[in-house]
Design a protein around this motif. Sequence first.
Motif, PDB file in Angstrom:
ATOM      1  N   ALA B   5      86.595  20.959 -44.963  1.00  0.00           N
ATOM      2  CA  ALA B   5      87.108  19.611 -44.700  1.00  0.00           C
ATOM      3  C   ALA B   5      86.214  18.562 -45.346  1.00  0.00           C
ATOM      4  O   ALA B   5      86.691  17.616 -45.973  1.00  0.00           O
ATOM      5  CB  ALA B   5      87.204  19.376 -43.189  1.00  0.00           C
ATOM      6  N   ILE B   6      84.890  18.746 -45.221  1.00  0.00           N
ATOM      7  CA  ILE B   6      83.965  17.785 -45.837  1.00  0.00           C
ATOM      8  C   ILE B   6      84.154  17.763 -47.346  1.00  0.00           C
ATOM      9  O   ILE B   6      84.213  16.705 -47.970  1.00  0.00           O
ATOM     10  CB  ILE B   6      82.502  18.153 -45.487  1.00  0.00           C
ATOM     11  N   PHE B   7      84.306  18.975 -47.915  1.00  0.00           N
ATOM     12  CA  PHE B   7      84.431  19.096 -49.363  1.00  0.00           C
ATOM     13  C   PHE B   7      85.697  18.404 -49.871  1.00  0.00           C
ATOM     14  O   PHE B   7      85.653  17.538 -50.743  1.00  0.00           O
ATOM     15  CB  PHE B   7      84.447  20.588 -49.731  1.00  0.00           C
ATOM     16  N   ILE B   8      86.832  18.759 -49.266  1.00  0.00           N
ATOM     17  CA  ILE B   8      88.117  18.193 -49.706  1.00  0.00           C
ATOM     18  C   ILE B   8      88.127  16.686 -49.498  1.00  0.00           C
ATOM     19  O   ILE B   8      88.569  15.919 -50.352  1.00  0.00           O
ATOM     20  CB  ILE B   8      89.289  18.827 -48.912  1.00  0.00           C
ATOM     21  N   SER B   9      87.611  16.250 -48.350  1.00  0.00           N
ATOM     22  CA  SER B   9      87.678  14.823 -48.067  1.00  0.00           C
ATOM     23  C   SER B   9      86.792  14.037 -49.022  1.00  0.00           C
ATOM     24  O   SER B   9      87.128  12.934 -49.427  1.00  0.00           O
ATOM     25  CB  SER B   9      87.341  14.568 -46.598  1.00  0.00           C
ATOM     26  N   ALA B  10      85.651  14.640 -49.447  1.00  0.00           N
ATOM     27  CA  ALA B  10      84.787  13.936 -50.399  1.00  0.00           C
ATOM     28  C   ALA B  10      85.471  13.814 -51.758  1.00  0.00           C
ATOM     29  O   ALA B  10      85.249  12.859 -52.488  1.00  0.00           O
ATOM     30  CB  ALA B  10      83.456  14.662 -50.552  1.00  0.00           C
ATOM     31  N   ILE B  11      86.315  14.795 -52.102  1.00  0.00           N
ATOM     32  CA  ILE B  11      86.974  14.730 -53.411  1.00  0.00           C
ATOM     33  C   ILE B  11      88.178  13.796 -53.376  1.00  0.00           C
ATOM     34  O   ILE B  11      88.304  12.898 -54.209  1.00  0.00           O
ATOM     35  CB  ILE B  11      87.449  16.125 -53.861  1.00  0.00           C
TER      36      ILE B  11
END
Lengths: 203, 191
Positions: B5-11
Amino acid sequence: MASKPLSQEFTKGLWGENPIFRQLLGMCPTLAVTNAVINGIAMSLATSFVLIFSSLVVASIKKLIPSQVRIASYIVVIASFVTMADRFLAAFFPPISKNLGPYIPLIVVNCIILGRQEAFSSKNSVGRSLIDAFGMSLGFTLALLVLSSIREILGAGTWLGHQVLGSWFEPWIIMILPPGAFLTLGILLGIIILIDQKLQRSK
Amino acid sequence: MELLAIFISAILINNFVLHYFLGICPFLGVSKKIDSAVSMGLAVTFVMTITAIVSWIINHWILIPFNLEYLQIVSFILIIASLVQLVEMFIRKSSPPLYQALGIYLPLITTNCAIMGLALLAALKNYNFVETVIFGVGSGVGFTLAIVLMAGIREQLDLADVPEPLKGAGIALIVAGIMALGFFGFSGMIK
């Protein structure tokens, strides 16, 4: 360069060399915090404080700094004033400090401030640098004020929290969201260039 | 799951350029050609990842234990400046082709507010070590995505009939606005 009259040193920051509309410096805080007028004002006050005091210090100690490490020294000077501004806001205006979040510490990488130190304060006298810093701060404040007013009025129907448009007005939510910042500034840049062309032609 | 979730949201959602407005200067300055946009994106991702790691270590092992949080701003900016120098020297020695490809963009990263923003945001959000690293990589990828897309649009834009006063920065900002609007579509993905 030093032959310019002092008044011109001041006014160039407002229109001819306006940091935002002309030099396109310091775009990040400009776009990020202008969703409400109060945030825009807080941001420009904090930036002006840092810019004016950094110019004062850099212009006073410019002879002591070896030129190889000047950028690093300017950054430390700027970072110290930013820390002061950040702590001050957090202590006395917690809600504003919370609204602006990481953007107050980010003043340290605002290119306007480092740019003025490198381009101006490191070469000019203390007085002249102060006048330049005041002019640039005022130009920055003006730009932020215009941008945040447009966005708050169209996006929420208010100005500094006061209702200015009647209840018939359906707020354009998009204006206070990130896309609105890009669109407003893009169109404003276009308008300013248009006005400038008209002025040049009438001369 | 949390990490994804952190990864996708940062992108996509909290994209550094289109949501936080960080790194606008290179975003407008270096987005005229796709090649240079890719190099810039790579350089930023690289430095962001290392900054995330080093700033976390400094913050949690030195600043917080000694109650020195007020030195965050000064120490982060010094870390970034010296890190960029170090990375530049390292790449020049170890991989000359990569050094050639990154060229002038590497030193310019020092004044990129996205890097400083990353260090500050990671400290603000109280991420643990792994989360910080994921956040750093994701933000870098997000920056690369935005700047490469922008470069693609601007290459086409050269052929378009743009009104005279809007040429250059004006139209670029409007395009960025429309792109931000598009990215808004992703915001429902993660709650």
